[in-house]
Scaffold this motif. Sequence first.
Motif, PDB file in Angstrom:
ATOM      1  N   ARG A 123      36.423  64.370  40.901  1.00 42.79           N
ATOM      2  CA  ARG A 123      35.731  63.726  39.957  1.00 42.79           C
ATOM      3  C   ARG A 123      36.512  63.123  38.713  1.00 42.79           C
ATOM      4  N   GLU A 124      36.561  61.716  38.871  1.00 43.81           N
ATOM      5  CA  GLU A 124      37.660  61.015  37.880  1.00 43.81           C
ATOM      6  C   GLU A 124      37.055  59.733  37.305  1.00 43.81           C
ATOM      7  N   PHE A 125      37.517  59.091  36.288  1.00 45.06           N
ATOM      8  CA  PHE A 125      37.326  57.790  36.000  1.00 45.06           C
ATOM      9  C   PHE A 125      37.838  56.891  37.026  1.00 45.06           C
ATOM     10  N   VAL A 126      37.267  55.712  37.416  1.00 41.36           N
ATOM     11  CA  VAL A 126      37.956  54.634  38.334  1.00 41.36           C
ATOM     12  C   VAL A 126      38.407  53.588  37.321  1.00 41.36           C
ATOM     13  N   PRO A 127      39.423  52.757  37.853  1.00 46.07           N
ATOM     14  CA  PRO A 127      39.585  51.713  37.353  1.00 46.07           C
ATOM     15  C   PRO A 127      39.013  50.539  37.475  1.00 46.07           C
ATOM     16  N   LEU A 128      38.949  49.596  36.596  1.00 41.96           N
ATOM     17  CA  LEU A 128      37.981  48.152  36.485  1.00 41.96           C
ATOM     18  C   LEU A 128      38.913  47.275  36.025  1.00 41.96           C
ATOM     19  N   LEU A 129      39.213  46.393  36.942  1.00 42.17           N
ATOM     20  CA  LEU A 129      40.041  45.149  36.790  1.00 42.17           C
ATOM     21  C   LEU A 129      39.129  43.841  37.044  1.00 42.17           C
ATOM     22  N   VAL A 130      38.870  42.885  36.228  1.00 39.14           N
ATOM     23  CA  VAL A 130      38.192  41.804  36.479  1.00 39.14           C
ATOM     24  C   VAL A 130      38.822  40.502  36.035  1.00 39.14           C
ATOM     25  N   TYR A 131      38.991  39.860  37.139  1.00 38.25           N
ATOM     26  CA  TYR A 131      39.703  38.781  37.108  1.00 38.25           C
ATOM     27  C   TYR A 131      39.114  37.205  37.440  1.00 38.25           C
ATOM     28  N   HIS A 132      39.439  36.311  36.852  1.00 36.02           N
ATOM     29  CA  HIS A 132      39.005  34.754  37.368  1.00 36.02           C
ATOM     30  C   HIS A 132      40.073  33.980  36.662  1.00 36.02           C
ATOM     31  N   ASN A 133      40.097  32.707  37.260  1.00 33.17           N
ATOM     32  CA  ASN A 133      41.273  31.772  36.821  1.00 33.17           C
ATOM     33  C   ASN A 133      41.116  31.233  35.283  1.00 33.17           C
ATOM     34  N   GLY A 134      39.943  31.320  34.830  1.00 38.41           N
ATOM     35  CA  GLY A 134      39.675  30.875  33.520  1.00 38.41           C
ATOM     36  C   GLY A 134      40.446  32.046  32.477  1.00 38.41           C
ATOM     37  N   ILE A 135      40.730  32.958  32.821  1.00 35.06           N
ATOM     38  CA  ILE A 135      41.144  33.944  31.605  1.00 35.06           C
ATOM     39  C   ILE A 135      42.849  33.742  31.056  1.00 35.06           C
ATOM     40  N   GLN A 136      42.683  33.262  29.805  1.00 37.20           N
ATOM     41  CA  GLN A 136      44.055  32.986  29.237  1.00 37.20           C
ATOM     42  C   GLN A 136      44.773  34.383  29.131  1.00 37.20           C
ATOM     43  N   GLU A 137      44.125  35.530  28.583  1.00 37.71           N
ATOM     44  CA  GLU A 137      44.723  36.437  28.368  1.00 37.71           C
ATOM     45  C   GLU A 137      43.647  37.823  28.568  1.00 37.71           C
ATOM     46  N   GLY A 138      43.885  38.821  29.470  1.00 38.23           N
ATOM     47  CA  GLY A 138      42.923  39.752  29.665  1.00 38.23           C
ATOM     48  C   GLY A 138      42.859  40.775  28.420  1.00 38.23           C
ATOM     49  N   GLU A 139      41.558  41.241  28.348  1.00 42.12           N
ATOM     50  CA  GLU A 139      41.434  42.014  27.195  1.00 42.12           C
ATOM     51  C   GLU A 139      40.819  43.642  27.675  1.00 42.12           C
ATOM     52  N   GLU A 140      40.779  44.321  26.888  1.00 42.16           N
ATOM     53  CA  GLU A 140      40.480  45.733  27.177  1.00 42.16           C
ATOM     54  C   GLU A 140      38.912  45.858  26.918  1.00 42.16           C
ATOM     55  N   LEU A 141      38.001  46.044  27.937  1.00 40.10           N
ATOM     56  CA  LEU A 141      36.686  46.114  27.771  1.00 40.10           C
ATOM     57  C   LEU A 141      36.329  47.745  27.468  1.00 40.10           C
TER      58      LEU A 141
END
Length: 393
Positions: A341-359
């Motif tokens: 029973r753990e947290f799971v990662p979530l990474l969300v990517y598209h070409n329009g992202i200038q710099e990823g942010e923490e959700l």
Amino acid sequence: MQKFKRIFLVVMDSVGIGEAPDAEKFNDKGADTLGHIAAHRNGLHMPYMGSLGLSNIREIQGIEKADSPKAHYTKMKEASNGKDTMTGHWEIMGLHIEQPFRTFPEGFPAELIQELEKQTGRKVIGNKPASGTKIIEELGEEHMESGALIVYTSADSVLQIAAHEEIIPIDEQYRICEIARKLTLDEKYMVGRVIARPFIGKPGAFERTANRHDYALKPFGRTVMNELKDNQYDVIALGKISDIYDGEGVTVAVRTKDNDDGMTKLVESMEEDFNGISFLNLVDFDAKYGHRRDPDGYAEALEAYDDRLPEVLEKLRDNDLLIITADHGNDPTHHGTDHTREFVPLLVYHNGIQEGEELPIRETFADIGATIAENFEVSMPKHGTSFLNSIKK
């Protein structure tokens, strides 16, 4: 207005990122799939996942924290009462499971086995929790001599039937599993999946084939996949996705042989002009390395997966979205052989992202389903909160 024409959803089966707040309730205190694998290997080499922001979620030894992550990133809690594959996947698509599936640490009840023997006309041997490869080594020769079914389970809610393809033809193996599936629909059993586990070879050199087939329960309610299909969107199911949802909401089902083949099939789907989702499960992390408590094999599989990521990123079009996550943990350094029973990662990517942010940390896996539903303007699931507006270009 629809934001993305195509969404690619990749589930790294069992790749957890640290114990969930309620891990102790599941006897999983201290579980940490990615963290413990990295520590065991003195670091993981996953530069492409690192560039997306994997170590920004929580630092993983050997994976550099990105100064300017390419993807938006966070981790998710599982809200449902379970830690199995079906519960995790069903929650991703908007369901909430209160009643956990049953497990059978002492083997299956005698009355179930007797009825299975009666309806199939074949005796059963095994009937205990076991590694699939080990029980074939142990009972394969007896099976070949007698034609008896090798029945076994695991820490997960599964009834698995192994048989040699030259002793019991594939069509008959599948028919036997369909019988077992009907028998285990009874609420007193509540078995999540029946799995055909064909193998070939001779004693001392048995080998499982790619003809595995899962017979799952139907989801307990409509999922986002149902909504997409009913609204004429494409739902391409890669790997065991179609089996997990028992075909519900699937427009195209594509089988895969292993993780590498899964990545190949994902890339092939990216070359198609469709409108909807391409949904991939990478099962090897869980089946080959997590349950077998093989941290070295798990690490090598993670790094091999990372090597294939550039192909995926290069093929993303400007109106595509890539979501990478997991469905539970399976710490190969943890006690037993069960999921964790753990947290799971979530990474969300598209070409329009200038710099990823923490959700914000997601309170349920269903946030993914809600996001997909909002994007395609179909009925929203009862559970989950969309993060679509947080990932704008």
